[in-house]
Design a protein around this motif. Structure first.
Motif, PDB file in Angstrom:
ATOM      1  N   PRO A 297      50.901  68.870  24.096  1.00 42.28           N
ATOM      2  CA  PRO A 297      50.778  68.121  25.033  1.00 42.28           C
ATOM      3  C   PRO A 297      50.642  66.614  25.001  1.00 42.28           C
ATOM      4  O   PRO A 297      49.808  66.387  23.976  1.00 42.28           O
ATOM      5  CB  PRO A 297      49.601  68.545  26.000  1.00 42.28           C
TER       6      PRO A 297
ATOM      7  N   VAL B 131      45.383  68.912   7.508  1.00 40.78           N
ATOM      8  CA  VAL B 131      45.757  68.536   8.932  1.00 40.78           C
ATOM      9  C   VAL B 131      46.457  67.294   8.617  1.00 40.78           C
ATOM     10  O   VAL B 131      46.003  66.363   8.304  1.00 40.78           O
ATOM     11  CB  VAL B 131      44.265  68.352   9.483  1.00 40.78           C
TER      12      VAL B 131
ATOM     13  N   THR C 189      47.975  65.929  15.892  1.00 37.37           N
ATOM     14  CA  THR C 189      47.802  66.398  14.535  1.00 37.37           C
ATOM     15  C   THR C 189      47.976  67.850  14.558  1.00 37.37           C
ATOM     16  O   THR C 189      48.008  68.570  15.486  1.00 37.37           O
ATOM     17  CB  THR C 189      46.332  66.109  14.110  1.00 37.37           C
ATOM     18  N   ARG C 190      48.640  68.144  13.440  1.00 33.39           N
ATOM     19  CA  ARG C 190      48.824  69.805  13.124  1.00 33.39           C
ATOM     20  C   ARG C 190      48.374  70.204  11.825  1.00 33.39           C
ATOM     21  O   ARG C 190      48.238  69.508  10.892  1.00 33.39           O
ATOM     22  CB  ARG C 190      50.295  70.009  13.093  1.00 33.39           C
ATOM     23  N   SER C 191      47.797  71.328  11.894  1.00 31.52           N
ATOM     24  CA  SER C 191      47.344  71.818  10.464  1.00 31.52           C
ATOM     25  C   SER C 191      48.226  72.854   9.855  1.00 31.52           C
ATOM     26  O   SER C 191      49.183  73.395  10.423  1.00 31.52           O
ATOM     27  CB  SER C 191      45.902  72.509  10.524  1.00 31.52           C
TER      28      SER C 191
END
Lengths: 164, 451, 221
Positions: free
Chosen positions: A51, A80, A69-71
């Motif tokens: 989103p 992360v 961010t994505r881990s």
């Protein structure tokens, strides 16, 4: 001397030595190659709808940076990672979403309003508003999210993030 | 060895060499075959036995019974049996340091202790007898190493200490006192002593009550396994306060915390700001000032580090929207779905719901009307207000409570904080209507009930 | 002269390959039986342990935070990790067994006697090093078994009169098992002991080649 039975035995042992060595080398060596290159052959795929907030937040015609961010698991460690995209909202409320990673050597590009281009701080590459290369070393335009990877639901913007 | 004997040996050896073989290929050939056999054996062991997985080291778990590697077991057991000796047994350093040190030193000095110029076994009876008794003792001690010293302690004492001591003494004394047929006497002594040591060791092994088979701790190895293991632990230990999805809310039915309002722990505020270590520490130490009891073994709880790490992993992958739940987990942790005309059964459909939503309050150690939902029978007829469920009767207590009815003393709406999803309540209803079949086979045999 | 032979000659002139061949391989030895293969079996096992051990260090991280997880990773995620670790794990046990059997063979055949006393002494050192490898390697997976066995194992040193507590702390790098213990056990396991073993094997082999392998004792010996 070379035709005596003893030499035959010697050659036989040579053969066995070669065979045993080859088997042991293969049983250890081949898996060893797989073992060493293993992390490069396995990748966890990562994909999700991200989103980006309400569409009104993005001014028309001005690229606006959005960070998310994505881990990710590397081996057994979670890290992360941060990613950035430039959102360009068009007057008809359609959007162009560009990755902020320079296609040359992966530096992060910035929007320079005076020149109306994206400038890469590393090797001064320039990209236009739609991501095409204006100058400098990059081999291809900035990566952009295709139309099916962008959606607007209830006035909120989403992009489909995918990392293979 | 004097100079003459040395010369003699050298000549004999030169002669043996003369009549011998070439190192390459004759000796190498044998070496090669043995090496290859060993290699095959190792690959076989690695493939078919593998390496047993063990839980992670937990310095706070003092209940773990340490076991050394098998080749140290004889020393380990020797120490234990030695400790049984009255008076002398208290001087531990004798057995722990002096005996091994003397042993190692003696091993180094073997060429200077066994100084006779003779090599053939017929002329080295005493040395061979001594070594054989020693090695047999090591084997015997290794065999009984896992039997507590308190079991059949007299037999263990004889097998592990008395006989070896007598045997080794005899090996040294027999040559001094028996001049005729010395080798025969030594051989008999060694044979009998060895047989007795091993016989007693085996007897101890057979006669001692088998130790309660140590529960093979299932160690969650892969990420999906860890997440699922963490989810099960969360369902048991956390759901009663934090809710099945970590949603929090008002705590109901938990002694001492009645009415406390909890913030959700599945929210970004928590997931983005609390590191894994923070979450771990909160589980381990609890937050006693806020009413959360410790769960870690180190602080008086019941969970080990591996278990708590699995819980953290579960929380992270389920609630942190930056992480993706592996597909295997989504599939494995989903509630079993019910097809249109399928009849639910306890084992396939009801048990997983209980495990996720009910067990946290209705388990051993909780009071809630003594209703413990651990077995099929207890779910239906357990607790103070049995029967809870009646086949074909939708006005039975459990169904009414699942439908959010407050039955006063019998119980409030269940689960207390948040209603089950409609489709899960529907599973219960259809199960009751179908006569509450226990297994999938029973369910298949039962008449199908339209939803 | 073929190109192959020319190449061989070129290397021979510089390396002395034929001299090595005639002294190491092409030498006369007494006729011996199968028990005499235990020494080379020990060496093969050491080589295998060396190769698999080096491979394990590619992924293994010697710290309490990562040791367990990295081995878990080797066992479950890395291609053939189970094989490499499996061989290393079982090879360790087998090596202790084979080295011990080799020692017994030498003892029963009287092979430690003149002129091979020093070969025996280096052999005892090698046996101790092997056991030391077993002891230090046991801790590295940092699991319950490893942790508690090492706790007890190092405590035995504490029984030494007067200096026991001190030795114990030197072994552990402090009063408790910690990252320091793991680091020093790892160091000893992959650097100190292997270096010692390689050096000792060198001396051991030198003497075996110089003195020749012992013969099977006959009635007159």
């Amino acid at each position: 001397m070379s035709q005596t039975p003893h030499m035959g035995r010697r050659e036989f042992v040579q053969l066995v030595t070669g065979f045993v060595g080859a088997v042991m080398g293969a049983v250890i060596g081949l898996p060893a190659i797989g073992y060493l290159i293993s992390p490069a052959t396995k990748r966890r795929q990562s994909e999700a709808w991200i989103p980006l907030g309400p569409l009104e937040n993005y001014p028309v015609g001005v690229p606006t940076l959005f960070n998310f961010t994505r881990s990710k698991v590397n081996g057994w460690e979670k890290t992360v990672n941060s990613y950035g995209v430039f959102v360009v909202r068009h007057p008809d409320d359609s959007v162009t979403v560009l990755s902020n990673v320079c296609t040359h050597l992966a530096c992060r590009v910035n929007w320079v309003p005076e020149n109306q281009w994206f400038l890469c701080p590393c090797h001064d590459a320039q990209f236009g508003l739609d991501g095409q290369v204006l100058g400098g070393p990059p081999p291809r335009p900035l990566d952009s999210y295709t139309q099916d990877a962008v959606k607007i639901e209830d006035g909120n913007l989403f992009i489909f993030f995918k990392e293979a | 060895m004097n100079a003459e004997q040395k010369q003699q040996y050298k000549e004999k050896y030169a002669n043996a060499k003369q009549h011998g073989v070439k190192f390459w290929p004759d000796i190498i050939y044998k070496d090669l075959l043995i090496s290859f056999a060993i290699f095959i054996l190792l690959v076989g062991l690695a493939t078919f036995l593998g390496v047993a997985s063990e839980p992670k080291a937990d310095p706070s778990d003092s209940s773990y019974i340490p076991r050394p590697e098998w080749y140290f077991l004889f020393l380990f057991k020797f120490l234990a049996i030695y400790g049984q000796i009255p008076w002398l047994g208290k001087i531990e350093w004798l057995a722990a340091t002096v005996v091994p040190a003397v042993g190692v030193l003696a091993l180094f000095l073997v060429p200077f202790i066994d100084r006779s110029p003779f090599r053939h076994f017929s002329k080295r009876g005493a040395a061979l007898a001594f070594m054989t008794v020693l090695v047999v003792t090591m084997v015997g001690l290794t065999l009984i190493a896992n039997v507590p010293t308190t079991e059949l302690s007299a037999l263990q004492f004889i097998s592990g200490l008395v006989l070896p001591a007598l045997g080794m003494a005899a090996a040294l004394l027999i040559p001094l006192f028996i001049k005729k047929d010395t080798n025969r006497a030594l051989a008999w002594m060694t044979g009998v002593t060895s047989a007795l040591i091993l016989g007693l060791a085996v007897a101890v092994l057979v006669l001692s009550p088998p130790a309660a088979a140590a529960e093979e701790a299932q160690v969650a190895a892969t990420l999906p396994e860890q997440i699922l293991a963490g989810q099960d632990l969360y369902s048991v230990h956390c759901v009663e306060c934090h809710g099945a999805e970590g949603e929090g809310g008002e705590i109901k039915g938990v002694e001492g915390l009645e009415g406390v309002i909890l913030d959700p722990i599945n929210a970004r505020d928590v997931m983005y700001t609390f590191t894994d270590e923070t979450l771990y520490n909160i589980i381990a130490y609890g937050q006693p000032d806020l009413g959360m009891t410790p769960f870690g073994l180190a602080y008086g709880g019941t969970l080990g580090p591996g278990e708590m790490e699995n819980m953290v992993t579960f929380m992270r992958y389920t609630w942190d929207d930056r992480a993706e739940l592996p597909a295997e987990v989504t599939a494995a942790s989903a509630m079993p779905t019910l097809a249109e005309s399928e009849t639910p059964s306890y084992e396939v459909h009801i048990q997983p719901i209980i495990k996720r939503y009910c067990i946290s309050c209705h388990r051993e150690g909780k009071t809630n009307n003594n209703y413990i939902m651990d077995t099929y029978e207890n779910v239906i007829n357990g607790g103070d207000n049995a029967p809870n469920l009646i086949a074909g009767d939708l006005t039975c207590n459990t169904i009414r409570m699942l439908n959010r009815e407050d039955l006063g003393d019998i119980g409030s709406a269940m689960p207390p904080t948040k209603a089950l999803k409609a489709e899960l309540v529907d599973v219960w209803v259809r199960w009751v209507l179908a006569g509450m079949p226990e297994t999938a086979e029973d369910a298949a045999a039962a008449p199908s009930i339209a939803p | 002269m073929s190109t192959w032979q020319k190449l061989l000659n070129w290397f021979d002139e510089r390396l002395g390959l034929t001299t090595i061949y005639s002294t190491v391989l092409d030498r006369k030895v007494p006729k011996v039986n199968w028990w005499f293969t235990l020494g080379s079996a020990s060496m093969i096992l050491f080589l295998l342990q060396g190769v698999t051990g080096v491979m394990l260090t590619v992924y293994y991280v010697p710290s309490p935070d990562h040791a367990y997880d990295s081995i878990n990773y080797i066992m479950n995620e890395v291609a053939f990790g189970w094989l490499i670790r499996g061989i290393h794990h079982w090879g360790a046990s087998l090596m202790v067994l084979v080295v011990f059997a080799h020692m017994l063979r030498t003892f029963y055949f009287g092979a430690f006697k003149y002129p091979r006393e020093l070969t025996w002494i280096t052999g005892v050192f090698l046996l101790l090093c092997t056991v030391g490898m077993g002891f230090t390697g046991y801790l590295l997976p940092w699991n319950q078994r490893a942790f508690w066995a090492t706790t007890v194992g190092t405590s035995i040193a504490g029984a030494v009169p007067f200096v026991g507590e001190f030795i114990n702390e030197v072994l552990r790098g402090g009063t408790d098992l910690s990252a320091l213990t793991l680091a020093r056990f790892f160091s000893v396991h992959i650097w100190w002991l292997p270096a010692a073993i390689i050096a000792l094997i060198g001396v051991h082999m030198y003497m075996i080649i110089r003195l020749g392998i012992s013969s099977v004792p006959t009635k007159e010996d």
